[in-house]
Design an enzyme around this catalytic site. Structure first.
Site, PDB file in Angstrom:
ATOM      1  CD  GLU A   1      23.018  15.840 -19.400  1.00  0.00           C
ATOM      2  OE1 GLU A   1      23.640  15.528 -18.500  1.00  0.00           O
ATOM      3  OE2 GLU A   1      22.001  16.087 -20.102  1.00  0.00           O
TER       4      GLU A   1
ATOM      5  CG  ASP B   1      -0.175  -0.102   2.480  1.00  0.00           C
ATOM      6  OD1 ASP B   1       1.075  -0.227   2.325  1.00  0.00           O
ATOM      7  OD2 ASP B   1      -1.121   0.467   3.949  1.00  0.00           O
TER       8      ASP B   1
ATOM      9  CG  ASP C   1      20.115  15.915 -17.892  1.00  0.00           C
ATOM     10  OD1 ASP C   1      21.005  15.452 -17.408  1.00  0.00           O
ATOM     11  OD2 ASP C   1      19.531  15.620 -19.125  1.00  0.00           O
TER      12      ASP C   1
ATOM     13  CG  HIS D   1      18.007  15.640 -23.607  1.00  0.00           C
ATOM     14  ND1 HIS D   1      17.635  15.989 -22.746  1.00  0.00           N
ATOM     15  CD2 HIS D   1      19.379  14.846 -23.235  1.00  0.00           C
ATOM     16  CE1 HIS D   1      18.101  15.487 -21.409  1.00  0.00           C
ATOM     17  NE2 HIS D   1      18.510  14.858 -21.577  1.00  0.00           N
TER      18      HIS D   1
ATOM     19  NE  ARG E   1      26.287  11.603 -19.703  1.00  0.00           N
ATOM     20  CZ  ARG E   1      26.531  10.616 -19.395  1.00  0.00           C
ATOM     21  NH1 ARG E   1      27.389   9.805 -20.296  1.00  0.00           N
ATOM     22  NH2 ARG E   1      25.309  10.310 -18.549  1.00  0.00           N
TER      23      ARG E   1
ATOM     24  CG  HIS F   1      25.014   9.515 -26.257  1.00  0.00           C
ATOM     25  ND1 HIS F   1      25.718  10.223 -25.568  1.00  0.00           N
ATOM     26  CD2 HIS F   1      26.312   8.984 -24.540  1.00  0.00           C
ATOM     27  CE1 HIS F   1      26.565  10.892 -24.705  1.00  0.00           C
ATOM     28  NE2 HIS F   1      27.013  10.004 -24.175  1.00  0.00           N
TER      29      HIS F   1
ATOM     30  CG  HIS G   1      15.184  11.936 -22.113  1.00  0.00           C
ATOM     31  ND1 HIS G   1      15.480  10.889 -21.844  1.00  0.00           N
ATOM     32  CD2 HIS G   1      16.353  13.210 -21.950  1.00  0.00           C
ATOM     33  CE1 HIS G   1      16.663  10.401 -21.563  1.00  0.00           C
ATOM     34  NE2 HIS G   1      17.074  12.408 -21.172  1.00  0.00           N
TER      35      HIS G   1
ATOM     36  CE1 TYR H   1      30.532   8.061 -21.214  1.00  0.00           C
ATOM     37  CE2 TYR H   1      30.188   7.827 -23.782  1.00  0.00           C
ATOM     38  CZ  TYR H   1      29.521   8.968 -22.237  1.00  0.00           C
ATOM     39  OH  TYR H   1      28.612   9.683 -22.271  1.00  0.00           O
TER      40      TYR H   1
ATOM     41  CG  ASP I   1      23.542  12.440 -16.360  1.00  0.00           C
ATOM     42  OD1 ASP I   1      22.454  13.229 -15.865  1.00  0.00           O
ATOM     43  OD2 ASP I   1      23.692  11.690 -17.594  1.00  0.00           O
TER      44      ASP I   1
ATOM     45  CD  GLU J   1      23.254  14.040 -22.378  1.00  0.00           C
ATOM     46  OE1 GLU J   1      23.801  13.189 -21.869  1.00  0.00           O
ATOM     47  OE2 GLU J   1      22.151  14.736 -22.584  1.00  0.00           O
TER      48      GLU J   1
ATOM     49  CG  HIS K   1      21.248   4.747 -19.288  1.00  0.00           C
ATOM     50  ND1 HIS K   1      19.756   4.752 -20.119  1.00  0.00           N
ATOM     51  CD2 HIS K   1      21.596   6.462 -19.277  1.00  0.00           C
ATOM     52  CE1 HIS K   1      19.701   5.225 -20.593  1.00  0.00           C
ATOM     53  NE2 HIS K   1      20.471   6.757 -21.286  1.00  0.00           N
TER      54      HIS K   1
END
Ligand code: GLY
Ligand code: MN
Ligand code: MN
Length: 431
Positions: free
Chosen positions: A400, A34, A264, A347, A398, A343, A354, A381, A253, A377, A236
């Protein structure tokens, strides 16, 4: 206070010309047993109403220009347990709707509202349970044919029209976005100040979330990525449960959500505060790519230009690091760069991290316009592989930022957190 939302509703109704629009907010979501996930209203619904309670439906009648809200009733007993509810009268007053009714009246009032309208606009196909209810209301009107009533004969996807509006942020949205960017930057600054070898990734995550919440941003706008060493090469990664080792990099990130608007930001820095020569070489390439991408964001530029500019810099860097051979054009043509950069450049950002909006119109890249917000960004890698010098193994970087297109260029509104190597090293070493 909700003048902006009323103005957006009127603009939408002007575009509709005639007909009726129906938009439900998001359902509540059970986490387990619940317990529920923290409630987050639907972004389109928030855009048009600012009303954040669950169980609500907005109806717009373009013919009369009326905004009608259906929402939960006041319920003193439930409010003792769960907190304040506006109720229809309170919501109408506070949010500036023309009419407001109990959500329990939706099924009885909607057929009357639909009867005689030429067009119906709703979020077709996005919420199957709601689609069934819409079909039920339409059927109800059809069954009144003996009295000459007719349901709308034209259906439109409401979200296509709303997505276009949401691409261009108004002044009130820009205030929220800039503040979300500032608070997100404070979280990253705190991470840079407190990270030390031996800490766990989740301890750094705690510093970031603590900073967001202290500044009134209760939730991150997406799951924070706090990725030490090789974990940065998992795009991710969100386990955030490894130890941070001396000599490795940390990729973070993370962004907060403030008043519904997302930040972001990604930064990558050494766990011990000092870049190694190999880390520095890769970092300078990603930074140059990010700056090239940002410089290409301006009104009139085609959508693909920032990505193309950044990609050229990244690929030249891959050649300089001897990760790949050949020419920049050849590597771009063959797609071999995807071994290290898999990638896109970014965005749109807004109520959704996004955010909505079509990148192409009639098959052509669209152009940037003042009021659009995008992330830039790029990253590299470098997983171990036969063609990779061992000094570069497991370096993932990265960088961004969030960028607003202005009348004469751009505004990087997440710039409060440093990204130049010397600035980061000075900050981390507390000099
Ligand atoms: N943090 C999600 C993204 O950068 O797109
Ligand atoms: Mn992003
Ligand atoms: Mn991000």
């Amino acid at each position: 206070m909700y003048q902006h939302h009323a103005e957006r509703r009127h603009r939408l109704m002007q575009q509709m010309g005639e007909g009726i629009a129906i938009l439900p907010t998001a359902p509540e979501a059970v986490r387990n047993a619940d317990s529920y996930y923290p409630y987050r209203a639907d972004s389109h619904f928030l855009y048009l109403t600012g009303f954040a309670e669950p169980e609500a439906v907005l109806v717009l009648d373009a013919g009369t220009g009326k905004s009608i809200l259906f929402c939960r009733d006041k319920n003193i007993e439930r409010e003792v347990w769960d907190g304040f509810r506006h109720g229809p009268d309170g919501a109408r007053e506070a949010f500036g709707f023309d009419e407001a009714y109990s959500i329990s009246e939706l099924d009885t009032r909607l057929p009357d509202l639909l009867s005689g309208q030429k067009s119906l606009w709703w979020n077709i196909g996005r919420n199957p349970a709601f689609d069934v209810r819409v079909h039920g209301w339409l059927d109800n009107v059809r069954q009144r044919w003996r009295s000459g009533e007719q349901p709308p004969g034209l259906y439109h996807d409401l979200l296509l029209a709303l997505d276009e509006m949401r691409m261009l942020k108004d002044d009130s949205e820009l205030q929220h976005l800039r503040r979300a960017g500032q608070i997100s930057a404070l979280g990253h600054l705190q991470a840079m100040r407190t990270t030390r070898p031996g800490m766990m990734e989740y301890q750094v995550e705690a510093e970031i979330l603590h900073t967001f919440i202290r500044h009134g941003a209760r939730y991150p706008s997406y799951e924070s990525i706090v990725a030490g060493g090789a974990n940065a090469c998992t795009l991710h990664y969100s386990a955030n449960n490894a130890r941070l080792n001396d000599g490795e990099l940390l990729l973070i990130d993370a962004g907060c959500e403030l008043n519904g608007y997302a930040g972001d930001i990604t930064r990558t820095f050494p766990v011990n505060g000092k870049f190694t020569a190999a880390q520095r070489d890769v970092y300078e390439i990603v930074l140059a790519a990010e700056l090239a991408g940002i410089a290409a964001v301006k009104p009139g530029a085609l959508w693909n230009e920032p990505g193309d500019a950044a990609l050229k810099v990244l690929v030249q860097g891959m050649l300089d690091l001897k990760l790949l051979g050949g020419s920049v054009d050849g590597v771009i043509e063959s797609g071999a760069f995807r071994q290290f950069y898999m990638h896109g450049i970014g965005h749109m950002i807004g109520l959704d991290v996004h955010d909505v909006g079509q990148r192409k119109q009639a098959g052509q890249w669209r152009r940037y316009e003042p009021g659009m917000c995008t992330t830039i960004e790029p990253g590299l890698y470098i997983r171990p592989a036969d063609n990779v010098p061992s000094a570069l193994h497991n370096i993932g970087i990265r960088i961004e930022d969030d960028v607003l297109v202005t009348v004469d260029g751009r505004e990087v509104y997440t710039a409060d957190v440093p990204k130049q190597i010397d600035e980061i090293e000075i900050l981390m070493q507390g000099v």
